[in-house]
Scaffold this motif. Structure first.
Motif, PDB file in Angstrom:
ATOM      1  N   ASP A 174     -25.394  -1.519 -24.370  1.00 32.77           N
ATOM      2  CA  ASP A 174     -24.190  -0.972 -23.755  1.00 32.77           C
ATOM      3  C   ASP A 174     -24.449   0.474 -23.333  1.00 32.77           C
ATOM      4  OD1 ASP A 174     -22.288  -3.157 -24.083  1.00 32.77           O
ATOM      5  OD2 ASP A 174     -22.440  -2.764 -26.234  1.00 32.77           O
ATOM      6  N   VAL A 175     -24.078   0.816 -22.089  1.00 32.54           N
ATOM      7  CA  VAL A 175     -24.287   2.157 -21.556  1.00 32.54           C
ATOM      8  C   VAL A 175     -22.913   2.752 -21.249  1.00 32.54           C
ATOM      9  CG1 VAL A 175     -25.437   3.543 -19.797  1.00 32.54           C
ATOM     10  CG2 VAL A 175     -26.452   1.364 -20.533  1.00 32.54           C
TER      11      VAL A 175
ATOM     12  N   TYR B 137     -21.443   8.738 -17.915  1.00 35.75           N
ATOM     13  CA  TYR B 137     -21.403   8.743 -16.447  1.00 35.75           C
ATOM     14  C   TYR B 137     -22.813   8.842 -15.880  1.00 35.75           C
ATOM     15  CZ  TYR B 137     -20.276  10.209 -11.671  1.00 35.75           C
ATOM     16  OH  TYR B 137     -20.186  10.291 -10.300  1.00 35.75           O
TER      17      TYR B 137
ATOM     18  N   VAL C 187     -24.810   5.498 -16.548  1.00 34.33           N
ATOM     19  CA  VAL C 187     -24.242   4.358 -15.814  1.00 34.33           C
ATOM     20  C   VAL C 187     -24.591   4.488 -14.334  1.00 34.33           C
ATOM     21  CG1 VAL C 187     -22.096   3.288 -15.030  1.00 34.33           C
ATOM     22  CG2 VAL C 187     -22.385   3.852 -17.443  1.00 34.33           C
TER      23      VAL C 187
ATOM     24  N   ALA D   4     -16.998  -3.035 -15.933  1.00 34.57           N
ATOM     25  CA  ALA D   4     -18.386  -3.176 -16.364  1.00 34.57           C
ATOM     26  C   ALA D   4     -19.187  -4.010 -15.382  1.00 34.57           C
ATOM     27  CB  ALA D   4     -18.444  -3.819 -17.756  1.00 34.57           C
TER      28      ALA D   4
ATOM     29  N   LEU E  51     -23.363  -1.944 -18.017  1.00 34.19           N
ATOM     30  CA  LEU E  51     -23.032  -0.615 -17.516  1.00 34.19           C
ATOM     31  C   LEU E  51     -21.514  -0.483 -17.498  1.00 34.19           C
ATOM     32  CD1 LEU E  51     -25.554  -0.634 -14.520  1.00 34.19           C
ATOM     33  CD2 LEU E  51     -25.890   0.435 -16.770  1.00 34.19           C
ATOM     34  N   TRP E  52     -20.971   0.308 -18.439  1.00 33.94           N
ATOM     35  CA  TRP E  52     -19.525   0.420 -18.603  1.00 33.94           C
ATOM     36  C   TRP E  52     -18.966   1.464 -17.634  1.00 33.94           C
ATOM     37  CZ3 TRP E  52     -16.673  -3.010 -21.171  1.00 33.94           C
ATOM     38  CH2 TRP E  52     -17.336  -3.843 -22.102  1.00 33.94           C
ATOM     39  N   ILE E  53     -18.566   0.993 -16.454  1.00 31.70           N
ATOM     40  CA  ILE E  53     -18.017   1.859 -15.414  1.00 31.70           C
ATOM     41  C   ILE E  53     -16.737   2.533 -15.893  1.00 31.70           C
ATOM     42  CG2 ILE E  53     -16.962   1.829 -13.120  1.00 31.70           C
ATOM     43  CD1 ILE E  53     -18.965  -0.406 -12.409  1.00 31.70           C
TER      44      ILE E  53
ATOM     45  N   ALA F 275     -17.710   5.447 -17.993  1.00 32.79           N
ATOM     46  CA  ALA F 275     -18.287   6.513 -17.169  1.00 32.79           C
ATOM     47  C   ALA F 275     -17.199   7.307 -16.466  1.00 32.79           C
ATOM     48  CB  ALA F 275     -19.248   5.911 -16.147  1.00 32.79           C
TER      49      ALA F 275
END
Length: 401
Positions: A52-53, A56, A59, A287, A311-313, A316
């Motif tokens: 999990d990222v 900001y 990502v 995500a 990638l957890w938008i 971010a």
């Protein structure tokens, strides 16, 4: 160790992150994002088998690194799965083929090419309001408004007959179901739908090649070197994104504007600017899922080959390292958000969305400046990868004379 679970757009088929296993958390995941980010910008979750990222910076780097972090394909090679038709869409490709197809398509989403779409958006919005509200002044903002209006707009732009909107919506819903569960096209609740959808788009492209009209399919068929499969699959993807993401943006916008008590004073704001903050504050897409093509280092974390990276938008876009007071909604903020992605997979439909959303909302609020959402019957979307609503009943009052 990489997970074998099907993961599309951030949705793990076997489980959700521990911190997002309630409807309340899915509706408001931001405390979870902050807690995770404050621990480390990248974390491995052994229960889900994914990385999990949250920051900001990382990502954005992940979104831009299409070479090392690729979109999972819809199907395996050498398959007769009907989804293989849609695999030719640029959303599901990377590298030179993605760049070539997107280059062909990009020109058709320029402001110059979109001139004149505004009248169509207003007409479709007003027509849907006439149908949905009738004499009651009540509607479900999701089912009666935010779903059909964007779908009809993108259908009009692409060149899909309006009479087919219910069938197309069923195909889109089936596609989403197949991609976020272990179901196949054959075993899904509406088995065989994707085969029917593929055949429909094949026939539609063939028909426009022989009989061009004033629409995107005709232009792509007569003015580009794209194959019929590339045209049909990408137009399906445009409908998928043009309906889904836009529906969530519209309901998120009404929800936030009501929460902030802006609707009655909406004329005091530049709605185009406000919508950029809405996209940051409650990004419809929270995500994105990626697969590593080789071992990579992202930030200070080494990630093995063939690993799933989320990638957890949404995280971010609430990163305090990037945004001052990220949990405060600021209607005058001009945020450099990631709601439309970044890099080669940034949303090609963003120019349409930025034209469409303000017009739809302005048309709604001009006609009904008072909106009363029935919060007791509000149903958030039960997904970690998307932030929106499945049900938003509301009453609307016309301007006082």
């Amino acid at each position: 160790m990489a997970s074998d679970s099907k993961v599309v757009d951030g949705e793990a088929a076997d489980s959700l992150p521990k911190g997002l296993r309630s409807n309340e958390a899915l509706h408001d995941p931001f405390d979870w994002y902050h807690n995770k980010r404050s621990t480390a910008p990248i974390q491995y979750d052994p229960n889900r088998g994914v990385y999990d990222v949250f920051s900001y910076e990382l990502v954005k780097k992940g979104l831009q690194d299409a070479e090392s972090l690729s979109r999972p394909q819809l199907t395996e090679e050498e398959t007769d799965d009907p989804l293989s038709y849609f695999d030719t869409g640029m959303v599901w490709s990377d590298g030179p083929s993605h760049k070539q197809v997107k280059g062909e398509l990009f020109q058709y989403f320029s402001p110059r090419m979109l001139q004149g779409i505004e009248d169509s958006i207003v007409s479709i919005t007003e027509s849907q309001l006439d149908t949905a509200i009738a004499d009651t002044g009540e509607l479900d903002l999701v089912e009666d408004f935010a779903v059909p209006v964007p779908l009809r707009v993108i259908m009009d732009f692409i060149g899909i007959p309006q009479d087919d909107h219910e069938q197309l919506l069923e195909w889109l819903e089936t596609f989403r179901s197949v991609m976020t569960t272990e179901d196949s096209d054959k075993t899904s609740v509406k088995g065989g739908h994707m085969a029917d959808a593929a055949e429909y788009f094949k026939n539609l492209v063939d028909e426009r090649q022989s009989n061009p009209q004033n629409d995107l399919i005709s232009q792509l068929s007569t003015e580009t070197e794209l194959t019929p499969e590339e045209i049909g699959s990408n137009c399906f993807d445009f409908a998928l994104a043009g309906q889904g993401t836009m529906s969530e943006l519209l309901t998120n916008a009404v929800y936030i504007l009501d929460q902030q008590s802006y609707i009655s004073e909406i004329d005091d704001y530049d709605l185009s600017v406000v919508l950029e903050e809405i996209l940051r504050y409650r990004s419809p897409l929270q995500a994105r899922a990626r697969k590593t093509t080789d071992q990579i280092t992202l930030g200070e974390t080494t990630i093995p080959a063939d690993a799933t990276v989320i990638l957890w938008i949404g995280a971010a876009n609430r990163d305090p390292e990037k945004f001052e007071d990220p949990d405060m909604f600021d209607a005058f903020r001009d945020p450099d958000h990631l709601a439309f992605g970044s890099g080669s997979h940034n949303c090609i439909g963003a120019p349409i969305a930025r034209i469409e959303a303000p017009i739809i909302l302005e048309t709604l609020f001009d006609r009904f400046p008072q909106v009363d959402i029935d919060y007791g019957n509000l149903i958030p979307k039960p997904k970690a990868s998307k932030l929106g609503f499945d049900k938003m009943p509301a009453q609307f009052s016309p301007p006082s004379v």
